[in-house]
Design an enzyme around this catalytic site. Structure first.
Site, short mmCIF file in Angstrom:
data_model
loop_
_atom_site.label_atom_id
_atom_site.label_comp_id
_atom_site.label_asym_id
_atom_site.label_seq_id
_atom_site.Cartn_x
_atom_site.Cartn_y
_atom_site.Cartn_z
N ARG A 292 -11.32 -10.40 -12.71
CA ARG A 292 -11.25 -10.17 -11.26
C ARG A 292 -10.33 -9.00 -10.95
O ARG A 292 -9.45 -8.65 -11.74
CB ARG A 292 -10.78 -11.43 -10.53
CG ARG A 292 -9.37 -11.93 -10.88
CD ARG A 292 -8.25 -11.28 -10.11
NE ARG A 292 -7.02 -12.06 -10.13
CZ ARG A 292 -5.83 -11.55 -9.95
NH1 ARG A 292 -5.67 -10.26 -9.80
NH2 ARG A 292 -4.75 -12.34 -9.95
N GLU A 391 -5.68 -14.54 -0.64
CA GLU A 391 -4.39 -13.87 -0.84
C GLU A 391 -4.50 -12.36 -0.54
O GLU A 391 -3.64 -11.77 0.10
CB GLU A 391 -3.92 -14.08 -2.28
CG GLU A 391 -2.62 -13.37 -2.59
CD GLU A 391 -2.09 -13.71 -3.98
OE1 GLU A 391 -2.20 -14.88 -4.40
OE2 GLU A 391 -1.54 -12.81 -4.63
N ARG A 395 -11.08 -10.14 -3.24
CA ARG A 395 -10.99 -10.37 -4.68
C ARG A 395 -12.42 -10.24 -5.19
O ARG A 395 -13.32 -10.95 -4.72
CB ARG A 395 -10.47 -11.79 -4.99
CG ARG A 395 -8.96 -11.97 -4.82
CD ARG A 395 -8.19 -11.30 -5.94
NE ARG A 395 -6.76 -11.28 -5.72
CZ ARG A 395 -5.91 -12.25 -6.08
NH1 ARG A 395 -6.37 -13.34 -6.68
NH2 ARG A 395 -4.64 -12.13 -5.86
N CYS A 437 0.74 -9.38 -3.37
CA CYS A 437 1.74 -9.84 -4.36
C CYS A 437 2.03 -8.70 -5.34
O CYS A 437 1.09 -8.06 -5.85
CB CYS A 437 1.19 -11.05 -5.12
SG CYS A 437 2.33 -11.72 -6.33
N THR A 439 2.75 -8.77 -8.31
CA THR A 439 2.22 -9.01 -9.65
C THR A 439 0.80 -8.48 -9.80
O THR A 439 0.29 -8.38 -10.91
CB THR A 439 2.18 -10.51 -9.99
OG1 THR A 439 1.28 -11.16 -9.10
CG2 THR A 439 3.56 -11.14 -9.90
N ARG A 446 -7.18 -9.14 -13.57
CA ARG A 446 -6.84 -10.32 -14.38
C ARG A 446 -8.09 -10.71 -15.14
O ARG A 446 -9.08 -11.15 -14.55
CB ARG A 446 -6.32 -11.48 -13.53
CG ARG A 446 -5.72 -12.60 -14.41
CD ARG A 446 -4.97 -13.62 -13.59
NE ARG A 446 -5.80 -14.69 -13.10
CZ ARG A 446 -6.09 -15.80 -13.76
NH1 ARG A 446 -5.61 -16.02 -14.97
NH2 ARG A 446 -6.86 -16.72 -13.22
N ARG A 475 -2.21 -20.28 -17.87
CA ARG A 475 -2.29 -21.05 -16.62
C ARG A 475 -3.05 -22.35 -16.87
O ARG A 475 -3.71 -22.50 -17.90
CB ARG A 475 -3.01 -20.26 -15.53
CG ARG A 475 -2.29 -19.00 -15.11
CD ARG A 475 -3.00 -18.30 -13.96
NE ARG A 475 -2.26 -17.10 -13.55
CZ ARG A 475 -2.57 -16.34 -12.51
NH1 ARG A 475 -3.60 -16.65 -11.75
NH2 ARG A 475 -1.85 -15.29 -12.20
N GLU A 480 -3.47 -20.85 -11.20
CA GLU A 480 -2.02 -20.77 -11.16
C GLU A 480 -1.41 -22.05 -10.60
O GLU A 480 -1.94 -22.63 -9.64
CB GLU A 480 -1.65 -19.60 -10.27
CG GLU A 480 -0.25 -19.17 -10.44
CD GLU A 480 -0.05 -17.77 -9.90
OE1 GLU A 480 -0.73 -17.39 -8.95
OE2 GLU A 480 0.79 -17.08 -10.47
P1 ADP Z 1 -6.73 -15.53 -9.54
O1 ADP Z 1 -7.44 -15.45 -10.82
O2 ADP Z 1 -7.57 -14.99 -8.46
O3 ADP Z 1 -5.37 -14.97 -9.64
P2 ADP Z 1 -6.28 -18.42 -9.78
O4 ADP Z 1 -5.39 -18.40 -10.95
O5 ADP Z 1 -5.92 -19.31 -8.65
O6 ADP Z 1 -6.48 -17.02 -9.07
O7 ADP Z 1 -7.73 -18.79 -10.30
C1 ADP Z 1 -8.78 -18.84 -9.41
C2 ADP Z 1 -9.92 -19.67 -9.91
O8 ADP Z 1 -10.53 -19.00 -11.00
C3 ADP Z 1 -9.50 -21.04 -10.41
O9 ADP Z 1 -10.42 -21.99 -9.97
C4 ADP Z 1 -9.60 -20.90 -11.90
O10 ADP Z 1 -9.92 -22.08 -12.53
C5 ADP Z 1 -10.75 -19.93 -12.02
N1 ADP Z 1 -10.79 -19.25 -13.31
C6 ADP Z 1 -9.88 -18.39 -13.82
N2 ADP Z 1 -10.26 -17.96 -15.02
C7 ADP Z 1 -11.43 -18.55 -15.29
C8 ADP Z 1 -12.33 -18.50 -16.40
N3 ADP Z 1 -12.11 -17.73 -17.45
N4 ADP Z 1 -13.42 -19.26 -16.32
C9 ADP Z 1 -13.69 -20.03 -15.25
N5 ADP Z 1 -12.89 -20.12 -14.19
C10 ADP Z 1 -11.78 -19.38 -14.20
C1 CIR Z 2 4.97 -17.49 -7.55
O1 CIR Z 2 5.95 -16.79 -7.38
O2 CIR Z 2 4.91 -18.33 -8.44
C2 CIR Z 2 3.79 -17.31 -6.62
N1 CIR Z 2 4.20 -16.58 -5.49
C3 CIR Z 2 2.65 -16.61 -7.33
C4 CIR Z 2 3.03 -15.33 -7.98
C5 CIR Z 2 1.87 -14.65 -8.65
N2 CIR Z 2 1.84 -15.01 -10.00
C6 CIR Z 2 1.41 -14.34 -11.03
O3 CIR Z 2 1.86 -14.60 -12.13
N3 CIR Z 2 0.47 -13.40 -10.86
#
Ligand code: ADP
Ligand code: CIR
Length: 522
Positions: A292, A391, A395, A437, A439, A446, A475, A480
């Site tokens: 993403r 966020e 995305r 953010c 990060t 990511r 994660r 996260e």
């Molecule tokens: P982001 O990736 O946008 O930073 P999150 O960590 O909250 O946000 O993940 C968003 C969603 O993407 C969650 O439901 C997570 O389970 C899903 N996700 C992340 N990586 C994968 C993957 N490789 N396969 C399937 N779902 C994924």
């Molecule tokens: C935190 O500080 O834990 C949240 N605000 C999320 C920060 C983003 N995390 C990341 O590792 N990309």
């Protein structure tokens, strides 16, 4: 002698015309003329880099200072400031100075300053001042011009700083002091706690961003409310990265593995996507793969500064733009407003949709007017998805079952290229693509796998340590701040700045390849 005579004559002339200015500044013209000699005539009152960039080619002429309707977020220990009032700055000293009017708002004062200091206006004044020696020494005139420009620039900068420093109200300062004391006494492992030293805190607590009036509280309230944050800060608007750089820069450097404040993020480069193969051709470890990236629409601030009308406007722009996509990207936009709860929950459970009620985002004031303006676009088989106004403004996501990273990344680059043809995004020369953010700045990439590594994961600390060696982040299954379910972890590249999109994905590809090797050897 002759030159000295000219110089004192010129000083008198300038004093006559800019008496108010020199009287207040008590600056020695000769010294500054020399200091400023080497400086090119710049645009007076430079805006921070982030603003410069965000206003380049944008459809809306200038991000308007927005005063969003107040909609309190209830569950936040440190009360958020839902709308950032653009307060009228107290009179800058001296009140009679033509540089700024005490009653102007920050943005209009910047506009006024620009007008006041425009080279044409300055030229006119200098022409008048220089009349008595029109046929005289051209170098001396140039020196005077340079010197005066320098004075004006420095003074206007000081005026702006003075105004910004006196705008934070007492209630905000009180919340900051209280929150800071609690954080300092806590055992928080956040980067906020690590880098918000007393010195940095005292230096930043009175500052505000010029256009949206965001304060230090807007930046750190998520980390103050959630001591278990990993990071703890967000940029309420793009200018915050500049105004609060003393805090953002070390956090960015720490998170992104050494991206220094003097570093510049490289230009976008997806590289040769065909070099990535399948991470797990026999389907032994990898459940699914996802890449993403985040994008911010040019001309709009981040969540805490958006009005409900802007959320709706952005959603309309995004959904109509995406409806023009063809082929593998063809799909439909589904607004969150009016979506059946069961449908929403199913999309979340299947990892396609963002979760609701993230306490870190809520405390950052990023969930106002929910679900207005939020939604998801996806193609029929849900391998290409776009989140709207969670966020980040956007995305852009590519995902599928199995480990074919090459195919997933190829689809993402196709999607991003197509969307970028249609929507202008906020980008900064130093920070790369701008996100809420810190990060996510830079590439915003990511690249992750959902993976089962039962032997390695028998000791989670060990898994995290090994992953860390390859710059990977672990994660939980639902993203996260969640736990692993059924032994499935989400492992992705951690850093996103200071390297290209291709390198960020390669970091995940190489790291996961190594983790699989280690798992097999155990
Ligand atoms: P982001 O990736 O946008 O930073 P999150 O960590 O909250 O946000 O993940 C968003 C969603 O993407 C969650 O439901 C997570 O389970 C899903 N996700 C992340 N990586 C994968 C993957 N490789 N396969 C399937 N779902 C994924
Ligand atoms: C935190 O500080 O834990 C949240 N605000 C999320 C920060 C983003 N995390 C990341 O590792 N990309």
């Amino acid at each position: 002698m002759f030159a000295l005579w000219y110089l004192s004559f010129a000083i008198d002339e300038i004093r006559k015309h800019f008496g108010w200015f020199f009287g207040n500044l008590n600056i020695k013209l000769g010294k500054n003329a020399i200091e400023n000699k080497e400086q090119p005539l710049q645009q007076p009152q430079q805006q921070p880099a982030a603003i410069n960039k965000i206003t380049d080619n944008k459809p809306v002429p200038e991000p308007k200072p927005v005063k969003p309707e107040i909609k309190p977020v209830t569950s936040t220990p440190v009360a958020p400031t839902p709308a950032k009032p653009i307060e009228k700055p107290a009179p800058a000293t001296p009140p009679s100075t033509p540089i700024s009017s005490p009653s102007v708002k920050p943005t209009s004062s910047i506009a006024t300053l620009k007008k006041e200091l425009a080279t044409d206006a300055l030229d006119k004044k200098l022409q008048e001042a220089g009349k008595p020696f029109q046929n005289g020494n051209e170098n001396l005139k140039d020196n005077l011009k340079d010197a005066t420009t320098g004075f004006l620039q420095k003074e206007s900068q000081k005026q702006t700083e003075r105004k910004l420093n006196i705008m934070v109200d007492a209630a905000v300062i009180a919340k900051l002091e209280e929150g800071y004391a609690k954080l300092a006494a806590s055992d928080s492992k956040s980067l906020l706690k690590k880098y918000l030293t007393k010195e940095v805190f005292d230096n930043l607590k009175n500052k505000k961003t010029p256009t949206f009036g965001s304060s230090l509280l807007d930046v750190i309230q998520s980390g103050l409310a959630n001591h278990d944050s990993g990071v703890g800060i967000y940029a309420p608007d793009a200018e915050a990265y500049t105004v609060f750089a003393d805090l953002f820069d070390p956090i960015i450097e720490d998170y992104h593995g050494g991206f220094k404040k003097t570093d510049k993020h490289p230009p976008k480069d997806f590289g040769d996507v065909s070099t990535f193969g399948n991470l797990d051709p026999n389907n032994e470890f990898v459940i699914s793969t996802r890449v993403r990236c985040g994008r911010s629409l040019e001309g709009y601030p981040f969540n805490p500064c958006l009005t409900e009308a802007q959320y709706k406007e952005m959603e309309a722009k995004v959904s109509s733009t995406l409806s023009g996509l063809e082929g593998e990207l063809k799909g439909k936009f589904y607004p969150l407003t009016g979506m059946e709860k069961s449908v929403q929950q199913q999309l979340i459970d299947d990892h396609f949709l963002f979760k609701e009620g993230d306490r870190f985002l809520q405390a950052a004031n990023a969930c106002r007017y929910w679900p207005s303006g939020r939604g998801i676009y996806h193609n029929d088989n849900k391998t290409f998805l776009v989140w709207c106004n969670e966020e980040d403004h956007l995305r852009i996501i590519s995902m599928q079952m199995g480990g074919d990273l090459g195919e997933v990344f190829r689809r993402l680059t196709n999607a991003v290229n197509e969307i970028e043809k249609r929507i202008p995004f906020s980008h900064d020369d130093r920070l790369g693509f701008l996100t809420f953010c810190p990060t996510n700045l830079g590439t915003t990439i990511r690249a992750s796998v959902h993976i089962k590594l039962p032997k390695l994961a028998a000791n989670l600390a060990k898994l995290e340590e090994v992953a860390g060696k390859y710059n990977l982040q672990v994660r939980g299954t639902r993203g996260e701040h969640t736990e692993a379910e059924g032994g499935i972890y989400d492992i992705s590249n951690k850093r996103r700045m200071g390297l290209t999109e291709y390198q960020a994905v390669k970091e995940m590809y190489d790291g996961i390849t190594e983790l699989i090797k280690i798992e097999k050897s155990m």
